[in-house]
Design a protein around this motif. Structure first.
Motif, PDB file in Angstrom:
ATOM      1  N   THR A  17       0.748  -1.235  -0.129  1.00 53.30           N
ATOM      2  CA  THR A  17       0.043   0.006  -0.063  1.00 53.30           C
ATOM      3  C   THR A  17       0.877   1.328   0.136  1.00 53.30           C
ATOM      4  O   THR A  17       0.598   2.109  -0.675  1.00 53.30           O
ATOM      5  N   VAL A  18       1.759   1.309   0.804  1.00 52.06           N
ATOM      6  CA  VAL A  18       2.860   2.387   0.921  1.00 52.06           C
ATOM      7  C   VAL A  18       3.718   2.864  -0.172  1.00 52.06           C
ATOM      8  O   VAL A  18       3.985   3.613  -0.890  1.00 52.06           O
ATOM      9  N   ILE A  19       4.070   1.480  -0.957  1.00 47.32           N
ATOM     10  CA  ILE A  19       4.898   1.423  -1.930  1.00 47.32           C
ATOM     11  C   ILE A  19       3.934   1.986  -3.109  1.00 47.32           C
ATOM     12  O   ILE A  19       4.312   2.904  -4.015  1.00 47.32           O
ATOM     13  N   ASP A  20       2.979   1.608  -3.269  1.00 51.40           N
ATOM     14  CA  ASP A  20       1.941   2.171  -4.499  1.00 51.40           C
ATOM     15  C   ASP A  20       1.720   3.629  -4.221  1.00 51.40           C
ATOM     16  O   ASP A  20       1.590   4.387  -5.118  1.00 51.40           O
ATOM     17  N   SER A  21       1.421   3.936  -3.059  1.00 52.81           N
ATOM     18  CA  SER A  21       1.228   5.582  -2.802  1.00 52.81           C
ATOM     19  C   SER A  21       2.189   6.475  -3.117  1.00 52.81           C
ATOM     20  O   SER A  21       2.186   7.377  -3.675  1.00 52.81           O
ATOM     21  N   VAL A  22       3.551   5.906  -2.597  1.00 49.76           N
ATOM     22  CA  VAL A  22       4.781   6.664  -2.910  1.00 49.76           C
ATOM     23  C   VAL A  22       5.081   6.674  -4.301  1.00 49.76           C
ATOM     24  O   VAL A  22       5.262   7.701  -5.099  1.00 49.76           O
ATOM     25  N   LEU A  23       5.249   5.563  -5.044  1.00 46.31           N
ATOM     26  CA  LEU A  23       5.209   5.376  -6.526  1.00 46.31           C
ATOM     27  C   LEU A  23       4.254   6.202  -7.419  1.00 46.31           C
ATOM     28  O   LEU A  23       4.681   7.109  -8.077  1.00 46.31           O
ATOM     29  N   THR A  24       3.057   6.147  -7.039  1.00 46.00           N
ATOM     30  CA  THR A  24       1.847   7.150  -7.527  1.00 46.00           C
ATOM     31  C   THR A  24       2.062   8.756  -7.355  1.00 46.00           C
ATOM     32  O   THR A  24       2.145   9.461  -8.110  1.00 46.00           O
ATOM     33  N   GLY A  25       2.388   8.945  -6.131  1.00 45.68           N
ATOM     34  CA  GLY A  25       2.760  10.187  -5.588  1.00 45.68           C
ATOM     35  C   GLY A  25       3.668  10.831  -6.485  1.00 45.68           C
ATOM     36  O   GLY A  25       3.886  12.085  -6.885  1.00 45.68           O
ATOM     37  N   LEU A  26       4.974   9.899  -6.522  1.00 46.84           N
ATOM     38  CA  LEU A  26       6.023  10.638  -7.257  1.00 46.84           C
ATOM     39  C   LEU A  26       5.763  10.756  -8.791  1.00 46.84           C
ATOM     40  O   LEU A  26       6.226  11.782  -9.532  1.00 46.84           O
ATOM     41  N   GLU A  27       4.967   9.990  -9.254  1.00 46.19           N
ATOM     42  CA  GLU A  27       4.788   9.934 -10.737  1.00 46.19           C
ATOM     43  C   GLU A  27       3.763  11.199 -11.038  1.00 46.19           C
ATOM     44  O   GLU A  27       3.886  11.885 -12.170  1.00 46.19           O
ATOM     45  N   LEU A  28       3.043  11.380 -10.067  1.00 46.11           N
ATOM     46  CA  LEU A  28       2.139  12.784 -10.254  1.00 46.11           C
ATOM     47  C   LEU A  28       3.179  13.991  -9.746  1.00 46.11           C
ATOM     48  O   LEU A  28       2.324  15.153 -10.281  1.00 46.11           O
ATOM     49  N   GLY A  29       4.129  13.947  -9.277  1.00 48.73           N
ATOM     50  CA  GLY A  29       4.910  15.324  -9.192  1.00 48.73           C
ATOM     51  C   GLY A  29       5.346  15.518  -7.617  1.00 48.73           C
ATOM     52  O   GLY A  29       6.005  16.530  -7.386  1.00 48.73           O
ATOM     53  N   TYR A  30       4.988  14.665  -6.658  1.00 50.56           N
ATOM     54  CA  TYR A  30       5.367  15.065  -5.416  1.00 50.56           C
ATOM     55  C   TYR A  30       6.932  14.553  -5.064  1.00 50.56           C
ATOM     56  O   TYR A  30       7.436  13.604  -5.900  1.00 50.56           O
ATOM     57  N   GLU A  42       9.819   2.330   6.399  1.00 49.93           N
ATOM     58  CA  GLU A  42      10.940   2.943   5.557  1.00 49.93           C
ATOM     59  C   GLU A  42      11.657   1.998   4.588  1.00 49.93           C
ATOM     60  O   GLU A  42      12.050   2.725   3.610  1.00 49.93           O
ATOM     61  N   ALA A  43      11.529   0.698   4.740  1.00 48.08           N
ATOM     62  CA  ALA A  43      12.252   0.005   3.598  1.00 48.08           C
ATOM     63  C   ALA A  43      11.065   0.139   2.433  1.00 48.08           C
ATOM     64  O   ALA A  43      11.761   0.309   1.226  1.00 48.08           O
ATOM     65  N   GLU A  44       9.989  -0.198   2.747  1.00 46.86           N
ATOM     66  CA  GLU A  44       9.237   0.159   1.472  1.00 46.86           C
ATOM     67  C   GLU A  44       8.958   1.387   0.790  1.00 46.86           C
ATOM     68  O   GLU A  44       8.887   1.557  -0.563  1.00 46.86           O
ATOM     69  N   VAL A  45       9.244   2.647   1.627  1.00 42.15           N
ATOM     70  CA  VAL A  45       9.376   3.964   0.993  1.00 42.15           C
ATOM     71  C   VAL A  45      10.630   4.008   0.467  1.00 42.15           C
ATOM     72  O   VAL A  45      10.685   4.487  -0.873  1.00 42.15           O
ATOM     73  N   GLY A  46      11.594   3.362   0.754  1.00 41.53           N
ATOM     74  CA  GLY A  46      13.020   3.568   0.054  1.00 41.53           C
ATOM     75  C   GLY A  46      13.084   2.528  -1.356  1.00 41.53           C
ATOM     76  O   GLY A  46      13.527   3.000  -2.205  1.00 41.53           O
ATOM     77  N   GLN A  47      12.135   1.420  -1.108  1.00 41.83           N
ATOM     78  CA  GLN A  47      12.073   0.509  -2.390  1.00 41.83           C
ATOM     79  C   GLN A  47      11.034   1.338  -3.342  1.00 41.83           C
ATOM     80  O   GLN A  47      11.634   1.411  -4.830  1.00 41.83           O
ATOM     81  N   ALA A  50      13.705   4.052  -5.129  1.00 40.52           N
ATOM     82  CA  ALA A  50      14.452   3.357  -6.095  1.00 40.52           C
ATOM     83  C   ALA A  50      13.901   3.009  -7.165  1.00 40.52           C
ATOM     84  O   ALA A  50      14.665   3.155  -8.496  1.00 40.52           O
ATOM     85  N   ASP A  51      12.550   2.508  -6.992  1.00 42.23           N
ATOM     86  CA  ASP A  51      12.079   1.975  -8.182  1.00 42.23           C
ATOM     87  C   ASP A  51      11.505   3.101  -9.187  1.00 42.23           C
ATOM     88  O   ASP A  51      10.934   3.044 -10.233  1.00 42.23           O
ATOM     89  N   SER A  52      11.311   4.425  -8.552  1.00 43.52           N
ATOM     90  CA  SER A  52      10.744   5.520  -9.432  1.00 43.52           C
ATOM     91  C   SER A  52      11.588   5.848 -10.607  1.00 43.52           C
ATOM     92  O   SER A  52      11.237   6.406 -11.416  1.00 43.52           O
TER      93      SER A  52
END
Length: 269
Positions: A17-30, A42-47, A50-52
């Motif tokens: 859930t947090v991986i998807d949220s951060v990836l989507t947020g970064l894609e949108l411009g956060y 923290e590990a999922e946020v880091g992943q 990195a994946d972004s």
């Protein structure tokens, strides 16, 4: 400090859930991501970071030191562990998440350790979170206001934390508002609903705009793409002085984050 005014909070978000949220947020411009040791993500946020594929220099990453890690012996090693989980060499901002319960670790000790972690290059900036007036003043007296890059506090239309925000402002310390949508309660408030209709937007955007126009940063969280995108666009909403006054009148001291180890809050804060 070049912290983007609208960040992506990750409190209570776990696993995919947090991986998807951060990836989507970064894609949108956060470009501002907020996490903490106690969030367990923290590990999922880091992943996700990195994946972004987004270059590190474009991102602003905040984490927070948990109460068990505030001693001089534990703080820097715990931050090194956070960096390993985040897959980063350095975070942009590290906060003392909560004052040490019962002052078990003196504030002078934890702030000195945090300043030393900064000197070692583990974090670019340091700050505090969930501090009372007296604790914030003590932090200012200990290290100087110019070394406190941010104070993060619960702040939304129903808990405006005016006295702490005023002290921070008087000392030139940026304020970050967490829980800015009050767990979604802003969506159901009649005043915010009326203003949303007037501005052809949502109550959430009205609440975020109200904070942004006061010069505060905000870190709302969401798992839905449309909400993430709408939150990011809140700065486009321009409230009038009358609008802001109507929102200011919603203050009712409704503190939503108040664990049993919290400090004794200031009255009418």
């Amino acid at each position: 400090m070049n912290m983007p005014a609208i960040g992506l909070g990750t409190f209570r978000l776990q696993g995919q859930t947090v991986i998807d949220s951060v990836l989507t947020g970064l894609e949108l411009g956060y470009r501002h991501i907020d996490t903490a040791q106690i969030y367990g993500n923290e590990a999922e946020v880091g992943q996700a970071i990195a994946d972004s594929g987004i270059e590190r220099a474009s991102l602003f990453v905040t984490t927070k030191i948990w109460t068990e890690n505030l001693s001089a012996a534990a703080l820097a090693p715990s931050l090194e562990d956070s960096l390993a989980r985040l897959q980063l060499d350095q975070v942009d901002l590290t906060l003392i998440h909560w004052p040490s319960p019962g002052d078990a670790v003196p504030l002078a000790e934890s702030l000195t350790a945090l300043a030393e972690a900064k000197a070692r290059g583990l974090t670019r900036h340091i700050g505090v979170s969930n501090f009372t007036l007296a604790q914030l003043q003590q932090a200012i007296d200990l290290v100087g206001a110019d070394r406190i890059a941010s104070v993060q506090i619960e702040m939304h239309p129903f808990l405006q934390n005016r006295r702490v925000a005023r002290l921070a402002g008087e000392n030139g310390i940026p304020v970050t508002a967490y829980m800015p949508l009050a767990y979604g309660k802003v969506m159901h408030d009649p005043v915010l609903q009326r203003l949303a209709v007037q501005h052809d937007t949502s109550p959430a955007q009205v609440a975020l705009s109200w904070l942004l126009q006061q010069g505060f940063a905000v870190i709302p969280s969401s798992t839905r793409r449309e909400h993430l995108q709408a939150n990011l666009q809140a700065a486009r909403v321009r409230l009038s002085a009358a609008d802001s006054a109507a929102i200011a009148a919603l203050e009712r001291g409704e503190r939503l984050v108040n664990p049993d180890f919290a400090p004794q809050w200031d009255p009418d804060a």
